[in-house]
Design an enzyme around this catalytic site. Structure first.
Site, PDB file in Angstrom:
ATOM      1  N   LYS A   7      -6.976   8.312  -1.232  1.00 43.80           N
ATOM      2  CA  LYS A   7      -8.268   8.756  -0.691  1.00 43.80           C
ATOM      3  C   LYS A   7      -8.752  10.051  -1.341  1.00 43.80           C
ATOM      4  O   LYS A   7      -9.095  11.028  -0.660  1.00 43.80           O
ATOM      5  CB  LYS A   7      -8.183   8.926   0.830  1.00 43.80           C
ATOM      6  CG  LYS A   7      -7.804   7.657   1.591  1.00 43.80           C
ATOM      7  CD  LYS A   7      -7.771   7.926   3.088  1.00 43.80           C
ATOM      8  CE  LYS A   7      -7.498   6.667   3.890  1.00 43.80           C
ATOM      9  NZ  LYS A   7      -6.122   6.164   3.730  1.00 43.80           N
ATOM     10  N   PHE A   8      -8.826  10.063  -2.653  1.00 40.14           N
ATOM     11  CA  PHE A   8      -9.273  11.268  -3.349  1.00 40.14           C
ATOM     12  C   PHE A   8     -10.648  11.709  -2.853  1.00 40.14           C
ATOM     13  O   PHE A   8     -11.572  10.904  -2.740  1.00 40.14           O
ATOM     14  CB  PHE A   8      -9.336  11.022  -4.859  1.00 40.14           C
ATOM     15  CG  PHE A   8      -8.004  10.815  -5.508  1.00 40.14           C
ATOM     16  CD1 PHE A   8      -6.920  11.613  -5.183  1.00 40.14           C
ATOM     17  CD2 PHE A   8      -7.830   9.826  -6.468  1.00 40.14           C
ATOM     18  CE1 PHE A   8      -5.689  11.433  -5.794  1.00 40.14           C
ATOM     19  CE2 PHE A   8      -6.607   9.634  -7.082  1.00 40.14           C
ATOM     20  CZ  PHE A   8      -5.533  10.440  -6.749  1.00 40.14           C
ATOM     21  N   HIS A   9     -10.778  13.004  -2.589  1.00 40.05           N
ATOM     22  CA  HIS A   9     -12.050  13.556  -2.106  1.00 40.05           C
ATOM     23  C   HIS A   9     -12.137  15.001  -2.578  1.00 40.05           C
ATOM     24  O   HIS A   9     -11.557  15.903  -1.978  1.00 40.05           O
ATOM     25  CB  HIS A   9     -12.101  13.487  -0.579  1.00 40.05           C
ATOM     26  CG  HIS A   9     -13.462  13.767  -0.020  1.00 40.05           C
ATOM     27  ND1 HIS A   9     -13.714  13.797   1.333  1.00 40.05           N
ATOM     28  CD2 HIS A   9     -14.647  14.019  -0.609  1.00 40.05           C
ATOM     29  CE1 HIS A   9     -14.990  14.049   1.545  1.00 40.05           C
ATOM     30  NE2 HIS A   9     -15.581  14.203   0.367  1.00 40.05           N
ATOM     31  N   ASP A  10     -12.872  15.225  -3.661  1.00 34.76           N
ATOM     32  CA  ASP A  10     -12.929  16.555  -4.251  1.00 34.76           C
ATOM     33  C   ASP A  10     -14.179  16.642  -5.114  1.00 34.76           C
ATOM     34  O   ASP A  10     -15.021  15.738  -5.090  1.00 34.76           O
ATOM     35  CB  ASP A  10     -11.653  16.813  -5.072  1.00 34.76           C
ATOM     36  CG  ASP A  10     -11.208  18.268  -5.011  1.00 34.76           C
ATOM     37  OD1 ASP A  10     -12.028  19.142  -5.359  1.00 34.76           O
ATOM     38  OD2 ASP A  10     -10.048  18.530  -4.634  1.00 34.76           O
ATOM     39  N   ILE A  11     -14.285  17.708  -5.896  1.00 35.37           N
ATOM     40  CA  ILE A  11     -15.408  17.823  -6.817  1.00 35.37           C
ATOM     41  C   ILE A  11     -15.250  16.780  -7.924  1.00 35.37           C
ATOM     42  O   ILE A  11     -14.138  16.300  -8.185  1.00 35.37           O
ATOM     43  CB  ILE A  11     -15.512  19.241  -7.403  1.00 35.37           C
ATOM     44  CG1 ILE A  11     -14.256  19.588  -8.215  1.00 35.37           C
ATOM     45  CG2 ILE A  11     -15.746  20.265  -6.289  1.00 35.37           C
ATOM     46  CD1 ILE A  11     -14.355  20.913  -8.949  1.00 35.37           C
ATOM     47  N   PRO A  12     -16.341  16.405  -8.583  1.00 35.11           N
ATOM     48  CA  PRO A  12     -16.279  15.324  -9.578  1.00 35.11           C
ATOM     49  C   PRO A  12     -15.222  15.519 -10.662  1.00 35.11           C
ATOM     50  O   PRO A  12     -14.501  14.570 -10.996  1.00 35.11           O
ATOM     51  CB  PRO A  12     -17.693  15.307 -10.164  1.00 35.11           C
ATOM     52  CG  PRO A  12     -18.559  15.765  -9.036  1.00 35.11           C
ATOM     53  CD  PRO A  12     -17.748  16.815  -8.329  1.00 35.11           C
ATOM     54  N   THR A  65     -12.384  17.142 -10.631  1.00 34.43           N
ATOM     55  CA  THR A  65     -11.030  16.960 -10.109  1.00 34.43           C
ATOM     56  C   THR A  65     -10.746  15.494  -9.819  1.00 34.43           C
ATOM     57  O   THR A  65      -9.657  14.982 -10.134  1.00 34.43           O
ATOM     58  CB  THR A  65     -10.838  17.804  -8.832  1.00 34.43           C
ATOM     59  OG1 THR A  65     -11.038  19.179  -9.146  1.00 34.43           O
ATOM     60  CG2 THR A  65      -9.444  17.623  -8.259  1.00 34.43           C
ATOM     61  N   GLY A 111       0.296  -2.762   8.706  1.00 33.68           N
ATOM     62  CA  GLY A 111       1.477  -1.921   8.633  1.00 33.68           C
ATOM     63  C   GLY A 111       2.492  -2.254   9.691  1.00 33.68           C
ATOM     64  O   GLY A 111       3.356  -3.102   9.513  1.00 33.68           O
ATOM     65  N   LYS A 131       0.842  -1.201   0.000  1.00 35.98           N
ATOM     66  CA  LYS A 131       0.000   0.000   0.000  1.00 35.98           C
ATOM     67  C   LYS A 131       0.871   1.242   0.000  1.00 35.98           C
ATOM     68  O   LYS A 131       1.739   1.417   0.855  1.00 35.98           O
ATOM     69  CB  LYS A 131      -0.916   0.040   1.223  1.00 35.98           C
ATOM     70  CG  LYS A 131      -1.839   1.269   1.244  1.00 35.98           C
ATOM     71  CD  LYS A 131      -2.726   1.288   2.473  1.00 35.98           C
ATOM     72  CE  LYS A 131      -2.066   1.951   3.658  1.00 35.98           C
ATOM     73  NZ  LYS A 131      -1.988   3.437   3.504  1.00 35.98           N
TER      74      LYS A 131
END
Length: 239
Positions: free
Chosen positions: A65-70, A72, A218, A36
């Site tokens: 962990k992408f978290h944005d407007i669609p 982007t 981990g 990972k």
């Protein structure tokens, strides 16, 4: 389940290492198949770390962990899918449109680069949250489990390949989605290990019994004096 299959179910998190340290570490752990790459390592080393791991024939979970407007998220998934990674994470709470855009963009990017398309999995509720923190910090009325179930359904409906949840929620999700939806579970600790910054934790055996597809582990391995032995011991404890 045989031991070879078990080795394919454990993903080693190597975020605290640079490329040179990761090279030396993985040379000591020939049985590890999955790695990972999280935000810390990718920010430090960039796409070079992906090329390095692919040269070692490792399978890669790119956990940014992408978290944005669609738009982007679509562009980001398009770009990283061209690197040839195997799994990409996005936040389920980014919404249906962002999730479908991310999935479609990953197919387009992989096709352009002539690599296998990655699985896209949605982050539900981070395993660092306790029930109290989730309720107070985020002002949520429903339980963590109810929110995980809701977000997992959003991922499934959007065409994602699975979701990331704690092993506590895996059993309920597996009863809903059977075997056609991947459940990746962090928060894995051996019986002798401290929980560190994780809250909703289980042992590897318990998590797989609850329906997890893959386990992210981990420090139990990366901080061990003999990491390959610990990795194989974990496999043996499940087998």
């Amino acid at each position: 389940m045989n031991k070879i299959n078990l080795e394919d179910k454990i993903i080693l998190a190597i975020d605290g290492l640079n490329i040179q340290e990761a090279k030396l570490f993985l040379e000591r752990c020939p049985n590890i198949k999955w790695v990972k790459v999280g935000l810390e390592l990718f920010t430090r080393e960039g796409p070079n770390v992906i090329k390095f791991l692919k040269d070692l024939n490792k399978k890669i979970f790119l956990d940014l962990k992408f978290h944005d407007i669609p738009n982007t998220m679509e562009a980001a998934c398009y770009e990283v899918s061209k690197l040839g990674v195997d799994i990409i994470s996005v936040h389920a709470s980014s919404g249906y449109k962002a999730l479908t855009s991310s999935k479609n963009a990953s197919l387009d990017g992989a096709n352009l680069a002539s690599v296998n398309p990655p699985n896209i999995v949605g982050i539900t509720v981070l395993t660092s949250f306790s029930s109290e923190e989730f309720r107070n910090d985020l002002d949520r009325k429903n339980s963590i489990e109810e929110n995980v179930v809701r977000l997992a359904k959003l991922c499934f409906d959007a065409g994602l390949d699975g979701c990331v949840c704690s092993p506590w929620e895996a059993k309920r999700l597996r009863s809903i989605y059977k075997n056609n939806f991947e459940l990746i579970t962090p928060g894995i600790r051996t019986k002798t290990q401290n929980k560190d910054d994780q809250n909703r934790i289980m042992t590897p055996y318990e998590a797989l019994k609850n329906g997890a597809s893959r386990l992210v582990i981990g420090r139990a391995i990366s901080k061990a004096k003999d990491p390959n032995k610990v990795f194989l011991d974990i496999c043996n404890s499940i087998y």
